[in-house]
Design a protein around this motif. Structure first.
Motif, PDB file in Angstrom:
ATOM      1  N   ARG A 179     -68.162 -53.799 108.237  1.00 39.66           N
ATOM      2  CA  ARG A 179     -67.186 -54.402 107.310  1.00 39.66           C
ATOM      3  C   ARG A 179     -67.135 -55.919 107.510  1.00 39.66           C
TER       4      ARG A 179
ATOM      5  N   GLY B  35     -71.558 -48.414 101.868  1.00 38.42           N
ATOM      6  CA  GLY B  35     -70.577 -49.057 102.732  1.00 38.42           C
ATOM      7  C   GLY B  35     -69.650 -49.911 101.912  1.00 38.42           C
ATOM      8  N   THR B  36     -68.784 -50.622 102.583  1.00 40.36           N
ATOM      9  CA  THR B  36     -67.842 -51.490 101.879  1.00 40.36           C
ATOM     10  C   THR B  36     -68.525 -52.775 101.421  1.00 40.36           C
TER      11      THR B  36
ATOM     12  N   ILE C  94     -60.546 -45.844  99.206  1.00 44.02           N
ATOM     13  CA  ILE C  94     -61.457 -44.707  99.114  1.00 44.02           C
ATOM     14  C   ILE C  94     -60.941 -43.719  98.072  1.00 44.02           C
TER      15      ILE C  94
ATOM     16  N   VAL D  11     -63.892 -47.628  96.298  1.00 43.10           N
ATOM     17  CA  VAL D  11     -65.223 -47.148  96.682  1.00 43.10           C
ATOM     18  C   VAL D  11     -65.229 -45.651  96.431  1.00 43.10           C
TER      19      VAL D  11
ATOM     20  N   GLN E  64     -60.643 -45.240 106.254  1.00 45.15           N
ATOM     21  CA  GLN E  64     -60.147 -46.223 105.275  1.00 45.15           C
ATOM     22  C   GLN E  64     -60.101 -47.645 105.825  1.00 45.15           C
TER      23      GLN E  64
ATOM     24  N   THR F 125     -67.109 -40.497 103.236  1.00 46.60           N
ATOM     25  CA  THR F 125     -65.962 -41.404 103.342  1.00 46.60           C
ATOM     26  C   THR F 125     -64.693 -40.620 103.642  1.00 46.60           C
TER      27      THR F 125
ATOM     28  N   GLU G 141     -62.063 -51.680  99.961  1.00 48.89           N
ATOM     29  CA  GLU G 141     -61.668 -50.948  98.771  1.00 48.89           C
ATOM     30  C   GLU G 141     -60.848 -49.702  99.160  1.00 48.89           C
TER      31      GLU G 141
ATOM     32  N   PHE H 149     -62.990 -50.055 105.090  1.00 46.08           N
ATOM     33  CA  PHE H 149     -63.319 -50.363 103.706  1.00 46.08           C
ATOM     34  C   PHE H 149     -62.273 -51.308 103.138  1.00 46.08           C
TER      35      PHE H 149
END
Length: 635
Positions: free
Chosen positions: A255, A393-394, A422, A403, A415, A410, A420, A418
């Motif tokens: 990340r 991936g993120t 999930i 995502v 979470q 995921t 985004e 990421f």
């Protein structure tokens, strides 16, 4: 010596803080366009970009059309990745004089930021023509030719740059990229190493070395880099997230790397969508990709695009990659209600198209992969912006909202890794095209395989093969008499043969397969007995290929998205027993299947039935689940 002269001397001597104060004092006494412009350059060098722009504006207010201030302000805009504004200033300067190589060169970079590759190349060439020894302009020509996939021309241009300046690290780096893309990876690695020796702080060379080492399966080098890359990411070195996926399954590190890359590539822009509520009778859905041609992404998604419910969704494509005039391209163009070829358009132009079309959901099918265009999404053209499928991936981008994954790749306890939110699809996140044609299988001899041997295979790209995984494979070959390992051919083949010999395995037991068209490639899977997966980066499309062709696959469940894809495919194919969680269990299961023909045949039979009944291969069910996920996204 006057204050202005002292300021200029301090600037030339690199004493920027002193120069800044001296310019400020001098300009308070005697404002001048030259002084304000020089002050702006110092402020820019100190990182104070907004003040630098204000200083250049003061210079232009005193002397409208002042060429030096236009050039200097353009350079500041360029540093801020505000290419459109930089281009306006450069063109205003060129309206006065067309014989300044630096103007044409920097104008090329502004055009490159805007995604106008051909125009950028032309501008760089104008610079090189004005100043034939301009190593930077020649290097930029090479870079653009590489981005246009004209790799031989890129190599020639890089050679010209190095003839002008043999120790120019940037030219060595760009030459390395051209060699890599031509498949001459050993030579590319040598150029990257030379570039690093010339400039240890070059922002991209370490990434080039890391990429080349993966491509070559140079495991001594990758072992050293595995220790170095986390430090490089922490120091905000320009490590490509996709390259790091081949080294690490540390989701927090991945990340951080993605966030670093986004900050470099696409700083946030003023949002085009300002919270308006659209009232459409159907959801306006747009897919954006560089891969709408004969490509693995298109292979997976073509059937999905065609199956979208037109009563619920109005589906558009925005294609910024090449048109290869393939049957796949023609199929894709027919699959969408609207197909926009946006090659040559800037990020801002494409974003404005999305906003003008009032797109509800914009889906990024590239992320941090080759030719991705995160800058489009940085303009926030749509209420919902989705990271899906291609980059596992993120994105690390604050303007990406969702995502799309599933409960395997995921899980919700991931979470925090990421940026985004999930959203889990009900089945496997990866679509499958159940209409894919499998050609007639060749004979083993035709494929270069022994007739009666057990055939382990892995058609993943060789860069996914790591030393620990290869160690397992060599032990399997040792324990299964006469067996062979069937791999894709690549520049890594000589290193893999040497690695086999070093582990006591005859290198001839590694068989390398050429690349074939999709139908023939699927067909040859039927010659193999068992597909062996890789870590930390699994088989993705290659796993789908194997399962669709009826070839069982053994995987090890990884710690991050890229290492869990095969597990997801197997679980939603009803073959969870082929998913292991420790390398030693992976090895034991592969050995058991190789030694137990009845168990392997039962697994094959189960897979054959799954092709007709399992959720993984039920395209209508997949599309319905995906559409429900889209419809539930708040807009």
């Amino acid at each position: 010596m006057s204050l202005m002269q002292q300021a200029l001397a301090a600037q030339r001597g690199g004493r920027l803080a002193d120069a800044e104060q001296l310019y400020r004092q001098a300009l308070a006494l005697a404002p001048s366009p030259e002084g304000f412009s020089n002050h702006g350059n110092v402020l820019s060098a100190l990182g104070r970009k907004d003040e630098a722009l204000a200083a250049q504006a003061k210079a232009l207010a005193l002397r409208p059309g002042y060429l030096e201030a236009l050039f200097n302000r353009g350079n500041i805009f360029l540093d801020l990745r505000r290419g459109a504004e930089a281009l306006v200033d450069y063109d205003a300067a060129l309206a006065q004089r067309t014989d300044i190589a630096a103007l044409w060169n920097n104008r090329g970079t502004a055009l490159r930021q805007l995604g106008q590759q051909e125009a950028a190349l032309d501008s760089y060439r104008r610079a090189a023509a004005l100043q034939p020894g301009h190593a930077n302009a020649l290097t930029n020509c090479a870079m653009m030719l590489g981005e246009l996939r004209r790799f031989e021309e890129a190599l020639t241009a890089a050679d010209r740059a190095l003839a002008a300046q043999p120790d120019f690290a940037e030219a060595l780096y760009v030459r390395g990229n051209a060699l890599r893309d031509l498949g001459r990876v050993e030579e590319a690695l040598a150029d990257y190493e030379r570039a690093l020796a010339q400039n240890p702080h070059h922002p991209h060379v370490l990434n080039g070395i890391a990429h080349a080492a993966l491509l070559l399966c140079d495991w001594d080098r990758t072992a050293r880099l595995t220790r170095v890359l986390p430090q490089a990411v922490a120091a905000d070195r320009a490590i490509q997230p996709f390259v790091l996926l081949g080294y690490s399954d540390d989701a927090a590190l991945l990340r951080r790397c993605a966030e670093n890359a986004i900050q470099r590539a696409a700083p946030p822009r003023p949002a085009l969508w300002q919270g308006e509520k659209y009232r459409h009778d159907r959801i306006r859905l747009a897919y954006l990709s560089a891969d709408f041609h004969q490509h693995a992404t298109a292979v997976l998604m073509a059937d999905l695009f065609a199956r979208h419910d037109r009563s619920r969704f109005e589906v558009s494509a925005y294609a910024f990659g090449p048109d290869d005039n393939s049957p796949m391209r023609a199929r894709l163009e027919k699959a969408f209600a609207h197909f926009h070829d946006v090659r040559g358009k800037s990020d801002a132009d494409i974003a404005r198209m999305l906003r003008a079309a009032e797109i509800d959901i914009a889906v990024d099918l590239n992320g941090h992969t080759l030719d991705g265009r995160p800058g489009i999404f940085a303009h926030r053209p749509a209420p919902v912006q989705v990271n899906y499928l291609v980059y596992p991936g993120t994105t690390g981008a604050p303007w990406m909202d969702v995502v799309l994954g599933d409960r395997v790749v995921t899980p919700m306890d991931q979470q925090s890794f990421f940026s985004e939110t999930i959203v889990q699809l009900p089945g496997c996140y990866q679509p499958n095209d159940a209409t894919r044609v499998i050609g007639p299988a060749p004979g083993r001899a035709e494929a270069g395989l022994p007739e009666d041997a057990f055939i382990f295979c892995c058609f993943n790209n060789n860069w996914k093969i790591t030393a620990p995984v290869f160690d397992i494979w060599m032990r399997l070959l040792t324990q299964v008499s006469g067996s062979v390992l069937w791999l894709l051919d690549s520049p890594a083949a000589p290193n893999l043969r040497r690695a086999a010999a070093a582990r006591g395995v005859d290198a001839s037991r590694l068989v390398f397969a050429p690349r074939l068209d999709a139908a023939a490639h699927l067909a040859r899977h039927r010659l193999a007995d068992l597909f062996l997966d890789t870590l930390p980066y699994n088989a993705h499309t290659t796993a789908s290929d194997a399962l669709w062709a009826g070839l069982p696959l053994v995987t090890c469940h990884g710690k991050s998205f890229q290492g869990r894809v095969a597990a997801s495919l197997l679980k939603f194919a009803g073959l969870a027993e082929l998913v292991t969680h420790r390398p030693e269990d992976y090895e034991a299961l592969a050995l058991d299947l190789a030694r137990n023909p009845a168990l392997l045949q039962a697994t094959r039979d189960k897979l054959a039935l799954a092709r007709k009944t399992a959720p993984l291969f039920d395209s209508a069910r997949f599309v319905a689940g995906l559409e429900d996920a889209y419809a539930a996204m708040p807009r």
